[in-house]
Design a protein around this motif. Structure first.
Motif, PDB file in Angstrom:
ATOM      1  N   SER A  71       7.835   1.628   3.794  1.00 45.27           N
ATOM      2  CA  SER A  71       7.530   0.478   2.968  1.00 45.27           C
ATOM      3  C   SER A  71       8.698   0.157   2.229  1.00 45.27           C
ATOM      4  CB  SER A  71       6.194   0.071   2.474  1.00 45.27           C
ATOM      5  OG  SER A  71       5.367  -0.202   3.464  1.00 45.27           O
ATOM      6  N   SER A  80       8.565   9.235   5.045  1.00 46.80           N
ATOM      7  CA  SER A  80       9.196   7.994   5.256  1.00 46.80           C
ATOM      8  C   SER A  80      10.869   7.965   5.786  1.00 46.80           C
ATOM      9  CB  SER A  80       8.950   6.950   4.165  1.00 46.80           C
ATOM     10  OG  SER A  80       9.455   7.146   3.093  1.00 46.80           O
ATOM     11  N   TYR A 395      -4.547  13.333  -6.298  1.00 44.08           N
ATOM     12  CA  TYR A 395      -4.097  11.974  -5.769  1.00 44.08           C
ATOM     13  C   TYR A 395      -3.014  12.219  -4.786  1.00 44.08           C
ATOM     14  CZ  TYR A 395      -2.000   7.196  -6.362  1.00 44.08           C
ATOM     15  OH  TYR A 395      -1.621   6.251  -6.211  1.00 44.08           O
TER      16      TYR A 395
HETATM   17  C1  LIG Z   1       9.287   6.711  -9.645  1.00 43.81           C
HETATM   18  C2  LIG Z   1       8.250   6.827  -8.857  1.00 43.81           C
HETATM   19  C3  LIG Z   1       7.137   6.384  -9.821  1.00 43.81           C
HETATM   20  C4  LIG Z   1       5.822   6.267  -9.425  1.00 43.81           C
HETATM   21  N1  LIG Z   1       4.645   5.641 -10.090  1.00 43.81           N
HETATM   22  C5  LIG Z   1       3.451   5.763  -9.730  1.00 43.81           C
HETATM   23  C6  LIG Z   1       2.310   5.508 -10.519  1.00 43.81           C
HETATM   24  O1  LIG Z   1       2.644   4.946 -11.375  1.00 43.81           O
HETATM   25  N2  LIG Z   1       1.139   5.437 -10.038  1.00 43.81           N
HETATM   26  C7  LIG Z   1       0.801   5.473  -8.658  1.00 43.81           C
HETATM   27  O2  LIG Z   1      -0.038   5.281  -8.291  1.00 43.81           O
HETATM   28  N3  LIG Z   1       1.909   5.934  -7.842  1.00 43.81           N
HETATM   29  C8  LIG Z   1       3.162   5.981  -8.431  1.00 43.81           C
HETATM   30  N4  LIG Z   1       4.337   6.721  -7.607  1.00 43.81           N
HETATM   31  C9  LIG Z   1       3.741   7.319  -6.387  1.00 43.81           C
HETATM   32  C10 LIG Z   1       3.802   5.927  -5.086  1.00 43.81           C
HETATM   33  O3  LIG Z   1       2.626   5.305  -5.244  1.00 43.81           O
HETATM   34  C11 LIG Z   1       3.858   6.529  -3.784  1.00 43.81           C
HETATM   35  O4  LIG Z   1       5.102   7.380  -3.739  1.00 43.81           O
HETATM   36  C12 LIG Z   1       3.936   5.592  -2.629  1.00 43.81           C
HETATM   37  O5  LIG Z   1       3.518   5.992  -1.442  1.00 43.81           O
HETATM   38  C13 LIG Z   1       5.377   4.968  -2.510  1.00 43.81           C
HETATM   39  O6  LIG Z   1       5.159   3.668  -1.778  1.00 43.81           O
HETATM   40  P1  LIG Z   1       6.450   3.165  -0.979  1.00 43.81           P
HETATM   41  O7  LIG Z   1       5.892   2.131  -0.025  1.00 43.81           O
HETATM   42  O8  LIG Z   1       7.447   2.738  -2.062  1.00 43.81           O
HETATM   43  O9  LIG Z   1       6.769   4.470  -0.280  1.00 43.81           O
HETATM   44  P2  LIG Z   1       7.165   4.936   1.347  1.00 43.81           P
HETATM   45  O10 LIG Z   1       7.870   6.173   1.045  1.00 43.81           O
HETATM   46  O11 LIG Z   1       7.807   3.749   2.071  1.00 43.81           O
HETATM   47  O12 LIG Z   1       5.791   5.399   2.210  1.00 43.81           O
HETATM   48  C14 LIG Z   1       5.340   6.555   1.833  1.00 43.81           C
HETATM   49  C15 LIG Z   1       4.063   6.790   2.671  1.00 43.81           C
HETATM   50  O13 LIG Z   1       3.005   5.817   2.611  1.00 43.81           O
HETATM   51  C16 LIG Z   1       2.736   5.423   4.007  1.00 43.81           C
HETATM   52  N5  LIG Z   1       2.986   3.927   4.028  1.00 43.81           N
HETATM   53  C17 LIG Z   1       3.866   3.421   3.675  1.00 43.81           C
HETATM   54  N6  LIG Z   1       4.015   1.896   4.046  1.00 43.81           N
HETATM   55  C18 LIG Z   1       2.613   1.952   4.749  1.00 43.81           C
HETATM   56  C19 LIG Z   1       2.032   0.727   5.593  1.00 43.81           C
HETATM   57  N7  LIG Z   1       2.406  -0.474   5.523  1.00 43.81           N
HETATM   58  N8  LIG Z   1       0.770   0.931   6.117  1.00 43.81           N
HETATM   59  C20 LIG Z   1       0.333   2.171   6.078  1.00 43.81           C
HETATM   60  N9  LIG Z   1       0.971   3.442   5.467  1.00 43.81           N
HETATM   61  C21 LIG Z   1       2.191   3.434   5.051  1.00 43.81           C
HETATM   62  C22 LIG Z   1       3.174   6.222   5.231  1.00 43.81           C
HETATM   63  O14 LIG Z   1       2.771   7.307   5.213  1.00 43.81           O
HETATM   64  C23 LIG Z   1       4.645   6.619   4.132  1.00 43.81           C
HETATM   65  O15 LIG Z   1       5.271   8.022   4.674  1.00 43.81           O
HETATM   66  C24 LIG Z   1       5.578   6.737  -7.764  1.00 43.81           C
HETATM   67  C25 LIG Z   1       6.666   7.265  -7.238  1.00 43.81           C
HETATM   68  C26 LIG Z   1       7.819   7.080  -7.795  1.00 43.81           C
HETATM   69  C27 LIG Z   1       9.072   7.518  -6.768  1.00 43.81           C
END
Ligand SMILES: Cc1cc2nc3c(=O)[nH]c(=O)nc-3n(C[C@H](O)[C@H](O)[C@H](O)COP(=O)(O)OP(=O)(O)OC[C@H]3O[C@@H](n4cnc5c(N)ncnc54)[C@H](O)[C@@H]3O)c2cc1C
Length: 443
Positions: A71, A80, A395
């Protein structure tokens, strides 16, 4: 950079060809890696509609290579990006639209970033608690939990989810809510990555005051265990309008960075809520501002493409209370040098009001979430030897170790059994396995 084995590039569906990215394309360097992980996928598909997601999935299923969903690319646990496989990126599905003013219902695509969601809700006087970083994507966070700045007051992000549209393994687009496909809706809220590609989320926002109090304190953490213990006790005793996070660092002197959001626009209330946090150790620096919630979330500064290198090594744990024993073990782990990042976030409050069996995110009794990062997995594990026994779950968004034992930590037995049953029903051939895989063939 060449095309990779196992991908039939000539068979890429017509509708996806112009946006597909492969090794050798001038834009490939912008798409190969994620925020924390270096990668070299053989193909990145960029569907722009739900119908194109269905086509992209059907094509990807026919290719015998790793398959990941992206995403916004901030995942620690998911893959991802990968080496030689296919990435289905839903970045272009990033619209945000209000559905109903009266019930504060809005719809958002998985590719939107949380900074964009906060900015779009602000003119309506609404917010949705998500995380602490605006660059994180809706797709990854809202399928796992969502521990944000308003967690103690309003719960997890998934607690505001009212419906999803999800493309499941056989290509059907399924609507899931409390009244339609309720089992799948339960699973999506905590284990969504195992069940399909969510293409749209419908949330109920909360009413939001124009401004909140946002504090950043730097404290002397020479008494590291004592600081951690006092922070924990202070957070648990605070009213629910306070949500705080703490970062502990080695050094001379060791430092505690305490951040807190107070959901009030009254300066006297904000100060009275923050004073106990400022009193836990000698204060070295302080910064307290009255600012819109959306401005706190605008901390990604329009971040562009990702340039992650290597592999992230992260261990996550959920903690019920910060006991003196846990605080001492944490201080020892921080000094052990196996980890370079130690951060705790407050959960509890409204998160704990939701029954543990209401969503696949089940560890509702925890008051705190811990994330640690290290340069090396083995050293990180050895730093964790003293910590592990103090945890009451994990988590999955903050964990990079995908092995079975960690799945059992993330999901209590009854939750895991139900997930396994649902996985067999919705994804019997295990198409969605890049993230904390619940393997359908297991008994
Ligand atoms: C700098 C940083 C700060 C963060 N702070 C927080 C925080 O304060 N609170 C918190 O809860 N989390 C936090 N996170 C963790 C974050 O919630 C997860 O890393 C989340 O998976 C990132 O979402 P993304 O779509 O950007 O990631 P992506 O890397 O795009 O997706 C991660 C995984 O999620 C799944 N996924 C993605 N999109 C979909 C979809 N549309 N349908 C089904 N599955 C999907 C897939 O398995 C994929 O591999 C943080 C991460 C980082 C790097």
């Amino acid at each position: 950079l060449a095309r990779r084995e196992g991908i039939d590039y000539d068979a890429i569906p017509e509708s996806l060809r112009d946006t597909a990215v492969e090794p050798g394309d001038p834009v490939y360097p912008r798409h190969r890696s994620t925020y924390l992980r270096g990668g070299a996928p053989g193909l990145i598909l960029h569907p722009r509609t739900t119908a194109q997601v269905v086509e992209a999935l059907a094509f990807s299923r026919r290719q015998p290579v790793p398959f990941g969903i992206r995403s916004a690319g901030h995942g620690l646990s998911g893959r991802s990006t990968n080496d030689g496989g296919i990435i289905l990126s839903v970045a272009a599905l990033n619209s945000i639209e209000v559905l109903d003013e009266a019930t504060r219902r809005f719809r958002v695509g998985p590719g939107a970033h949380w900074s964009e969601v906060a900015a779009a809700l602000e003119p309506h006087g609404w917010s949705l608690t998500s995380g602490d970083y605006g660059g994180v994507g809706v797709g990854g966070l809202a399928t796992a939990g969502g521990i944000g700045w308003l967690a103690r007051e309003h719960g997890l992000t998934i607690d505001h989810l009212r419906a999803v549209d999800i493309v499941v393994a056989d290509g059907r687009v399924i609507r899931a809510s409390e009244t339609e496909n309720a089992d799948l809706f339960w699973a999506v809220r905590g284990a969504g990555a195992n069940f399909g590609i969510v293409v749209s989320f419908e949330f109920e926002a909360d009413e939001q005051k124009n401004s909140v109090g946002y504090a950043q304190f730097v404290l002397d953490a020479t008494d590291m265990a004592g600081v951690l213990e006092r922070w924990g006790a202070t957070v648990e005793a605070a009213p629910r309008d306070v949500t705080s996070a703490l970062i502990l660092q080695r050094g001379a002197p060791p430092i505690a960075s305490v951040m807190a959001v107070v959901d009030s626009d009254d300066p006297d209330t904000i100060i009275s809520r923050l004073q106990p946090l400022a009193d836990i150790a000698p204060l070295l620096q302080q910064n307290v501002q009255l600012m819109p919630y959306a401005e706190i979330m605008a901390n990604d500064h329009g971040a562009g493409w990702h340039n992650g290198q290597g592999e992230p090594h992260a261990r996550s744990g959920l903690v019920n209370h910060i006991t003196p024993e846990f605080a001492r073990a944490a201080a020892a782990a921080i000094w052990d040098r196996g980890l370079y990042w130690f951060q705790m976030r407050a959960v509890g409050g409204a998160v704990s009001d939701v029954p543990p069996d209401a969503t696949a995110y089940a560890h509702r009794s925890a008051n705190f979430s811990l994330v640690t990062m290290g340069a090396d997995d083995d050293r990180l594990n050895s730093a964790w030897e003293g910590l592990y026994g103090h945890m009451s779950g994990l988590y999955l968004s903050f964990e990079s170790g995908l092995h079975e034992g960690r799945i059992a930590d993330a999901f209590p037995p009854a939750t895991l059994a139900r997930l396994l049953e649902l996985k067999r029903e919705w994804d019997p051939t295990n198409v969605f396995r890049d993230n904390f895989n619940i393997v359908p063939s297991e008994d």
